[in-house]
Design a protein around this motif. Structure first.
Motif, PDB file in Angstrom:
ATOM      1  N   ASP A 229     -11.785  11.860  -5.604  1.00  0.00           N
ATOM      2  CA  ASP A 229     -10.876  12.512  -6.539  1.00  0.00           C
ATOM      3  C   ASP A 229      -9.789  11.519  -6.938  1.00  0.00           C
ATOM      4  O   ASP A 229      -9.017  11.068  -6.081  1.00  0.00           O
ATOM      5  N   VAL A 230      -9.707  11.160  -8.221  1.00  0.00           N
ATOM      6  CA  VAL A 230      -8.677  10.224  -8.680  1.00  0.00           C
ATOM      7  C   VAL A 230      -7.346  10.970  -8.700  1.00  0.00           C
ATOM      8  O   VAL A 230      -7.173  11.929  -9.446  1.00  0.00           O
ATOM      9  N   VAL A 231      -6.401  10.530  -7.865  1.00  0.00           N
ATOM     10  CA  VAL A 231      -5.176  11.304  -7.662  1.00  0.00           C
ATOM     11  C   VAL A 231      -3.942  10.708  -8.338  1.00  0.00           C
ATOM     12  O   VAL A 231      -2.976  11.429  -8.603  1.00  0.00           O
ATOM     13  N   GLU A 232      -3.939   9.426  -8.619  1.00  0.00           N
ATOM     14  CA  GLU A 232      -2.749   8.835  -9.229  1.00  0.00           C
ATOM     15  C   GLU A 232      -3.043   7.427  -9.695  1.00  0.00           C
ATOM     16  O   GLU A 232      -4.079   6.824  -9.371  1.00  0.00           O
ATOM     17  N   ALA A 233      -2.123   6.913 -10.479  1.00  0.00           N
ATOM     18  CA  ALA A 233      -2.052   5.477 -10.756  1.00  0.00           C
ATOM     19  C   ALA A 233      -0.656   5.029 -10.377  1.00  0.00           C
ATOM     20  O   ALA A 233       0.285   5.832 -10.349  1.00  0.00           O
ATOM     21  N   GLY A 234      -0.522   3.760 -10.041  1.00  0.00           N
ATOM     22  CA  GLY A 234       0.783   3.233  -9.658  1.00  0.00           C
ATOM     23  C   GLY A 234       1.037   1.903 -10.336  1.00  0.00           C
ATOM     24  O   GLY A 234       0.118   1.097 -10.531  1.00  0.00           O
ATOM     25  N   LEU A 235       2.281   1.695 -10.735  1.00  0.00           N
ATOM     26  CA  LEU A 235       2.718   0.411 -11.287  1.00  0.00           C
ATOM     27  C   LEU A 235       3.546  -0.290 -10.225  1.00  0.00           C
ATOM     28  O   LEU A 235       4.542   0.254  -9.749  1.00  0.00           O
ATOM     29  N   TRP A 236       3.158  -1.505  -9.857  1.00  0.00           N
ATOM     30  CA  TRP A 236       3.823  -2.243  -8.787  1.00  0.00           C
ATOM     31  C   TRP A 236       4.300  -3.589  -9.320  1.00  0.00           C
ATOM     32  O   TRP A 236       3.539  -4.337  -9.934  1.00  0.00           O
ATOM     33  N   PHE A 237       5.565  -3.874  -9.071  1.00  0.00           N
ATOM     34  CA  PHE A 237       6.197  -5.069  -9.627  1.00  0.00           C
ATOM     35  C   PHE A 237       6.708  -5.999  -8.526  1.00  0.00           C
ATOM     36  O   PHE A 237       6.979  -5.565  -7.401  1.00  0.00           O
ATOM     37  N   GLY A 238       6.894  -7.259  -8.902  1.00  0.00           N
ATOM     38  CA  GLY A 238       7.523  -8.230  -8.012  1.00  0.00           C
ATOM     39  C   GLY A 238       6.787  -8.370  -6.699  1.00  0.00           C
ATOM     40  O   GLY A 238       5.552  -8.460  -6.666  1.00  0.00           O
ATOM     41  N   PRO A 239       7.518  -8.384  -5.576  1.00  0.00           N
ATOM     42  CA  PRO A 239       6.873  -8.591  -4.276  1.00  0.00           C
ATOM     43  C   PRO A 239       5.946  -7.450  -3.858  1.00  0.00           C
ATOM     44  O   PRO A 239       5.173  -7.601  -2.919  1.00  0.00           O
ATOM     45  N   LEU A 240       6.002  -6.310  -4.552  1.00  0.00           N
ATOM     46  CA  LEU A 240       5.079  -5.209  -4.252  1.00  0.00           C
ATOM     47  C   LEU A 240       3.696  -5.462  -4.847  1.00  0.00           C
ATOM     48  O   LEU A 240       2.764  -4.711  -4.573  1.00  0.00           O
ATOM     49  N   ALA A 241       3.559  -6.509  -5.656  1.00  0.00           N
ATOM     50  CA  ALA A 241       2.275  -6.893  -6.231  1.00  0.00           C
ATOM     51  C   ALA A 241       1.975  -8.332  -5.826  1.00  0.00           C
ATOM     52  O   ALA A 241       2.027  -9.254  -6.647  1.00  0.00           O
ATOM     53  N   PRO A 242       1.689  -8.560  -4.547  1.00  0.00           N
ATOM     54  CA  PRO A 242       1.552  -9.939  -4.052  1.00  0.00           C
ATOM     55  C   PRO A 242       0.398 -10.707  -4.676  1.00  0.00           C
ATOM     56  O   PRO A 242       0.426 -11.938  -4.702  1.00  0.00           O
ATOM     57  N   ASP A 243      -0.624  -9.993  -5.190  1.00  0.00           N
ATOM     58  CA  ASP A 243      -1.749 -10.689  -5.813  1.00  0.00           C
ATOM     59  C   ASP A 243      -1.540 -10.908  -7.293  1.00  0.00           C
ATOM     60  O   ASP A 243      -2.442 -11.391  -7.991  1.00  0.00           O
ATOM     61  N   GLY A 244      -0.349 -10.545  -7.791  1.00  0.00           N
ATOM     62  CA  GLY A 244      -0.045 -10.773  -9.191  1.00  0.00           C
ATOM     63  C   GLY A 244      -0.436  -9.610 -10.077  1.00  0.00           C
ATOM     64  O   GLY A 244      -1.027  -8.628  -9.634  1.00  0.00           O
ATOM     65  N   PRO A 245      -0.099  -9.684 -11.365  1.00  0.00           N
ATOM     66  CA  PRO A 245      -0.387  -8.595 -12.295  1.00  0.00           C
ATOM     67  C   PRO A 245      -1.877  -8.445 -12.556  1.00  0.00           C
ATOM     68  O   PRO A 245      -2.663  -9.365 -12.337  1.00  0.00           O
ATOM     69  N   GLY A 246      -2.244  -7.277 -13.043  1.00  0.00           N
ATOM     70  CA  GLY A 246      -3.641  -6.978 -13.351  1.00  0.00           C
ATOM     71  C   GLY A 246      -3.938  -5.525 -13.082  1.00  0.00           C
ATOM     72  O   GLY A 246      -3.034  -4.715 -12.889  1.00  0.00           O
ATOM     73  N   ARG A 247      -5.210  -5.179 -13.056  1.00  0.00           N
ATOM     74  CA  ARG A 247      -5.635  -3.807 -12.781  1.00  0.00           C
ATOM     75  C   ARG A 247      -6.443  -3.788 -11.502  1.00  0.00           C
ATOM     76  O   ARG A 247      -7.233  -4.689 -11.226  1.00  0.00           O
ATOM     77  N   SER A 248      -6.261  -2.734 -10.703  1.00  0.00           N
ATOM     78  CA  SER A 248      -7.028  -2.607  -9.471  1.00  0.00           C
ATOM     79  C   SER A 248      -7.399  -1.150  -9.246  1.00  0.00           C
ATOM     80  O   SER A 248      -6.776  -0.242  -9.792  1.00  0.00           O
ATOM     81  N   ALA A 249      -8.437  -0.938  -8.471  1.00  0.00           N
ATOM     82  CA  ALA A 249      -8.876   0.399  -8.088  1.00  0.00           C
ATOM     83  C   ALA A 249      -8.883   0.469  -6.569  1.00  0.00           C
ATOM     84  O   ALA A 249      -9.511  -0.357  -5.907  1.00  0.00           O
ATOM     85  N   HIS A 250      -8.172   1.446  -6.024  1.00  0.00           N
ATOM     86  CA  HIS A 250      -8.063   1.604  -4.577  1.00  0.00           C
ATOM     87  C   HIS A 250      -8.810   2.867  -4.181  1.00  0.00           C
ATOM     88  O   HIS A 250      -8.460   3.963  -4.615  1.00  0.00           O
ATOM     89  N   VAL A 251      -9.840   2.713  -3.399  1.00  0.00           N
ATOM     90  CA  VAL A 251     -10.727   3.818  -3.051  1.00  0.00           C
ATOM     91  C   VAL A 251     -10.533   4.166  -1.581  1.00  0.00           C
ATOM     92  O   VAL A 251     -10.649   3.305  -0.710  1.00  0.00           O
ATOM     93  N   LEU A 252     -10.195   5.430  -1.304  1.00  0.00           N
ATOM     94  CA  LEU A 252     -10.054   5.916   0.064  1.00  0.00           C
ATOM     95  C   LEU A 252     -11.173   6.896   0.340  1.00  0.00           C
ATOM     96  O   LEU A 252     -11.449   7.788  -0.465  1.00  0.00           O
TER      97      LEU A 252
END
Length: 423
Positions: A229-252
């Motif tokens: 169930d896709v529950v949210e999207a999140g925008l992460w900036f600065g040190p909260l995005a250690p791998d840099g900008p882009g798009r990712s999918a996190h599957v639990l």
């Protein structure tokens, strides 16, 4: 909930009544309400306590055992982050070296619970006075968390010693209608992500339907699914995005909050496995193959689809798309198992038959096999499962799974069976 109901619930009598109620049973709610009135309980207090009992029961799926000690509202529960996802948020801030988080739109306090649970100092704010009071009650076990009835955007973040900011803007109208325009969020998305000029470690929860165009170029935008169930999207900036900008999918996957609700450390249960796919600098050349249906069909997780990472899924699965516009991947052999201890990025099926869509022929096919129970999956077709079942007039004891989709631009029916374990 209004201030009067909250006051009644927070009285010694109200709190004792709420916590003495039996587990909520919808069929017994009226009987219990009648009994409470007969015992002389104030009708308004009884109604407020029963409402809280019902909301706590509903909240267990999101908040685990924490729900049993919380005060809730329907809107607050609707927007609250699932405990297992809030724990992911909290660990992101910890990994970035953040020590004090400002939760600018705290609602009933679900994310603040996770932040405080991993040892972060939390300053939580909400514009609504009653909601801020509820969050204060819900965070009472954490001295490192404080709640203010205030506009979070008006905080002097530097003076407050804040080195991390989190916001979950409201995405529904007062009437409950979803808001899809980020400029109409409360507060507006532009006003929130402008805060990264003051505090680079900024995270913003947004709806999973947020369009890709217009996303800030310096953010990691991550779509999250829980058990499909896709529950949210999140925008992460600065040190909260250690791998840099882009798009990712996190599957639990296999999420199971233990009886103690995660034991105040924001941790997931041992049964939870996660997986992340993300874009990279090399992705400009990543174009999936398209070809005929093979022996296996894979349905990428919803977060993968929302993130626009179907080509990445096809590449990892060693497959091709059945149609360039459809998020189904097919392979000639079983796809490799996911890395040990991680979630699968797609659900797998063995393909038994493939045929152009023809209602009369499909009806005969299923009748010959005695199919009376049908699971229908679809992408890229206007046919609805309910309408199809009615038209097929199924009879029999056998079960089947159909996939309605386009193959090379034409409508087809795929008869499939799920792979063991879904992969």
């Amino acid at each position: 909930m209004d201030a009067a109901s909250l006051s009644k619930l927070l009285s010694p009598e109200g709190w004792a009544l709420l916590n003495a109620l039996p587990p909520y049973d919808d069929q017994q709610a009226m009987v219990l309400a009648t009994r409470l009135r007969a015992e002389g309980v104030d009708p308004d207090l009884a109604a407020a306590a029963l409402t809280q009992s019902r909301l706590r029961a509903k909240a267990r799926g999101k908040l685990g055992a924490f729900a049993e000690g919380m005060l809730l509202t329907p809107d607050g529960l609707e927007q609250a982050t699932r405990l297992v996802v809030a724990a992911q948020h909290a660990r992101r801030y910890l990994a970035a070296g953040v020590t004090r988080v400002a939760d600018l739109t705290c609602g009933i306090g679900a994310d603040s619970l996770a932040f405080a649970g991993v040892g972060l100092d939390v300053l939580a704010t909400d514009l609504d006075e009653v909601t801020a009071a509820l969050a204060t009650v819900n965070l009472r076990a954490f001295p490192e968390a404080s709640v203010r009835h205030a506009d979070g955007l008006g905080l002097d973040l530097v003076a407050e010693g804040v080195d991390g900011v989190y916001a979950d803007p409201a995405r529904r109208t007062r009437g409950g209608r979803r808001i899809f325009d980020p400029a109409a969020y409360a507060p507006p998305l532009d006003a929130v992500w402008a805060l990264r000029d003051q505090v680079p470690a900024l995270g913003i929860k947004v709806g999973p339907g947020i369009p890709h165009h217009g996303l800030p170029a310096d953010a990691e935008t991550q779509w999250v699914s829980v058990d499909g169930d896709v529950v949210e999207a999140g925008l992460w900036f600065g040190p909260l995005a250690p791998d840099g900008p882009g798009r990712s999918a996190h599957v639990l996957r296999a999420v199971a909050v233990p009886a103690d609700g995660g034991a105040h450390d924001g941790a997931e249960s041992s049964g939870t496995i996660t997986r992340t796919l993300r874009t990279g600098p090399q992705d400009a050349d990543l174009v999936p193959d398209v070809g005929q249906v093979g022996a296996y069909l894979y349905e990428p997780d919803g977060a993968v689809v929302r993130a626009g990472l179907v080509a990445h899924a096809a590449d990892e699965l060693g497959g091709r798309l059945v149609d360039r516009t459809i998020a189904y991947v097919t392979t000639d052999a079983p796809a490799p198992a996911p890395p040990s201890g991680t979630a699968a990025i797609a659900t797998g099926y063995r393909v038994l038959d493939v045929m152009p869509f023809n209602l009369k022929k499909l009806k005969a096919y299923l009748r010959e096999r005695g199919v009376g129970r049908l699971t229908v999956k679809k992408r890229g077709t206007a046919v609805t499962p309910e309408q199809l079942r009615a038209q097929l007039a199924l009879k029999g004891d056998a079960a089947a799974t159909l996939v309605l989709t386009r193959v090379a631009g034409r409508q087809h029916v795929l008869v499939v069976e799920p792979l063991a374990g879904g992969r």
